[in-house]
Scaffold this motif. Structure first.
Motif, PDB file in Angstrom:
ATOM      1  N   PRO A  66     -40.152  44.236  19.715  1.00 17.42           N
ATOM      2  CA  PRO A  66     -41.116  44.362  20.810  1.00 17.42           C
ATOM      3  C   PRO A  66     -40.882  45.620  21.639  1.00 17.42           C
ATOM      4  O   PRO A  66     -39.802  46.222  21.600  1.00 17.42           O
ATOM      5  N   GLY A 116     -40.403  47.413  25.394  1.00 19.87           N
ATOM      6  CA  GLY A 116     -39.643  46.958  26.552  1.00 19.87           C
ATOM      7  C   GLY A 116     -38.262  47.552  26.651  1.00 19.87           C
ATOM      8  O   GLY A 116     -37.478  47.171  27.538  1.00 19.87           O
ATOM      9  N   ALA A 156     -33.301  46.353  26.708  1.00 22.80           N
ATOM     10  CA  ALA A 156     -33.083  45.009  27.231  1.00 22.80           C
ATOM     11  C   ALA A 156     -33.941  43.958  26.537  1.00 22.80           C
ATOM     12  O   ALA A 156     -33.628  42.763  26.585  1.00 22.80           O
ATOM     13  N   ALA A 157     -35.021  44.397  25.898  1.00 16.61           N
ATOM     14  CA  ALA A 157     -35.907  43.452  25.210  1.00 16.61           C
ATOM     15  C   ALA A 157     -35.407  43.096  23.819  1.00 16.61           C
ATOM     16  O   ALA A 157     -35.950  42.201  23.175  1.00 16.61           O
ATOM     17  N   LEU A 158     -34.369  43.784  23.352  1.00 13.04           N
ATOM     18  CA  LEU A 158     -33.897  43.601  21.980  1.00 13.04           C
ATOM     19  C   LEU A 158     -32.773  42.580  21.927  1.00 13.04           C
ATOM     20  O   LEU A 158     -31.684  42.789  22.473  1.00 13.04           O
ATOM     21  N   THR A 159     -33.023  41.483  21.243  1.00 17.52           N
ATOM     22  CA  THR A 159     -32.005  40.458  21.047  1.00 17.52           C
ATOM     23  C   THR A 159     -31.174  40.785  19.803  1.00 17.52           C
ATOM     24  O   THR A 159     -31.494  41.697  19.038  1.00 17.52           O
ATOM     25  N   HIS A 212     -33.391  40.695  16.822  1.00 19.84           N
ATOM     26  CA  HIS A 212     -34.172  41.909  16.593  1.00 19.84           C
ATOM     27  C   HIS A 212     -33.329  42.985  15.910  1.00 19.84           C
ATOM     28  O   HIS A 212     -33.770  43.644  14.968  1.00 19.84           O
ATOM     29  N   GLU A 219     -38.785  53.193  24.330  1.00 21.55           N
ATOM     30  CA  GLU A 219     -39.640  52.098  24.750  1.00 21.55           C
ATOM     31  C   GLU A 219     -39.818  51.057  23.653  1.00 21.55           C
ATOM     32  O   GLU A 219     -39.934  49.868  23.932  1.00 21.55           O
ATOM     33  N   SER A 220     -39.786  51.500  22.385  1.00 18.49           N
ATOM     34  CA  SER A 220     -40.220  50.568  21.335  1.00 18.49           C
ATOM     35  C   SER A 220     -39.431  50.616  20.036  1.00 18.49           C
ATOM     36  O   SER A 220     -39.543  49.681  19.238  1.00 18.49           O
ATOM     37  N   ARG A 228     -48.371  46.781  19.029  1.00 13.91           N
ATOM     38  CA  ARG A 228     -47.267  46.157  19.765  1.00 13.91           C
ATOM     39  C   ARG A 228     -47.064  46.832  21.122  1.00 13.91           C
ATOM     40  O   ARG A 228     -46.797  46.166  22.122  1.00 13.91           O
ATOM     41  N   GLY A 280     -47.479  45.139  24.869  1.00 13.65           N
ATOM     42  CA  GLY A 280     -46.412  45.154  25.857  1.00 13.65           C
ATOM     43  C   GLY A 280     -46.782  45.859  27.145  1.00 13.65           C
ATOM     44  O   GLY A 280     -46.284  45.513  28.225  1.00 13.65           O
TER      45      GLY A 280
END
Length: 260
Positions: free
Chosen positions: A91, A93, A96-99, A102, A147-148, A196, A200
């Motif tokens: 995603p 973000g 911080a958006a990457l788990t 991911h 960003e992505s 995507r 976002g």
């Protein structure tokens, strides 16, 4: 110019992700040159590419093993191995958006299929003392889009580094290894990335496209590369015309990378 229909006559070529985008264009280019081609994807194509097809998930060891075994069973071996499979589903973000999931997905898609298929098929090239391996990386290994595509860019950087190490090991054994690093290509995958980013950010597709171009610093040539243009570079590196080219990385980005 039309390809020489005998250029790859008698060659057995494996192209990953050969049902869409640059992968499909690469399959078509080798077929036009007289090669026998095998490819794989998670879903069968809606229309035949003309190549042998294996339905397999190359993000898994089992999928890579199934494709390698099919190439050995149907062709008796592989002379050229082209790793096109790749992409990003992470995603927008930023970091911080990457788990962890991911990150694992990006590595499993952009690095591990090449590592596994090389391990499975390079030994038969070494045994003959000839062969060519081409890995498709990305200019994002040097120009990540925070960003992505942070995880994607990091995985492609790992692929380029792995490729250099592999070239040092296989070159003395008669197997050439090179990397092709595209910039922006007009494909379904690039359209999905824009969608995507749009989801976002809440902006429009044109806003997303402009944000990518801004992050890349623009494309001096004024347009994205076509899949067929990327395929032509891959075909050249696989051909006897490139017999002395080894261990290199060849950028096709319309001049996007701004430095020497």
């Amino acid at each position: 110019m039309r390809p020489d229909p005998t250029e790859f006559e008698g060659r057995r070529i494996l192209v990953t992700a050969g049902t869409k985008g640059a992968g499909r264009a690469t399959v078509q280019r080798f077929l036009a040159g007289g090669a026998r081609v095998i490819t794989a994807a998670r879903a069968a194509p809606e229309t035949s590419t003309g190549a042998e097809f294996v339905q397999a998930d190359l993000m898994t060891l089992e999928g890579c093993e199934a494709l390698a075994q099919a190439a050995m069973d149907r062709f008796g071996g592989v002379d050229v191995l082209v790793h096109v499979v790749g992409g990003s589903s992470a995603p927008a973000g930023g970091f911080a958006a990457l788990t962890d999931a991911h990150w694992r997905t990006e590595l499993d898609l952009n690095l591990m299929p090449a590592v596994r298929l090389d391990r499975l098929l390079a030994p038969q090239m070494i045994g003959r003392g000839s062969g060519a391996i081409i890995h498709v990386s990305s200019i994002q290994r040097t120009l990540p889009l925070p960003e992505s595509t942070t995880a994607y860019a990091a995985a492609k950087a790992a692929l380029s580094t792995y490729s250099k190490a592999l070239s040092k090991e296989l070159g003395p054994r008669g197997v050439r290894v090179n990397v092709v690093s595209p910039g922006w290509i007009s494909t379904e995958a690039s359209d999905a990335l824009l969608e995507r980013i749009t989801a976002g950010s809440g902006g429009t597709l044109e806003d997303a496209r402009q944000s990518v171009l801004n992050a890349l610093g623009g494309i001096p040539l004024g347009r994205a590369a076509k899949p067929e243009e990327v395929a032509e570079l891959i075909a050249f590196l696989a051909s006897d015309r490139a017999a002395a080219i080894h261990g290199g990385e060849y950028v096709i980005d319309g001049g996007t990378i701004p430095t020497v």
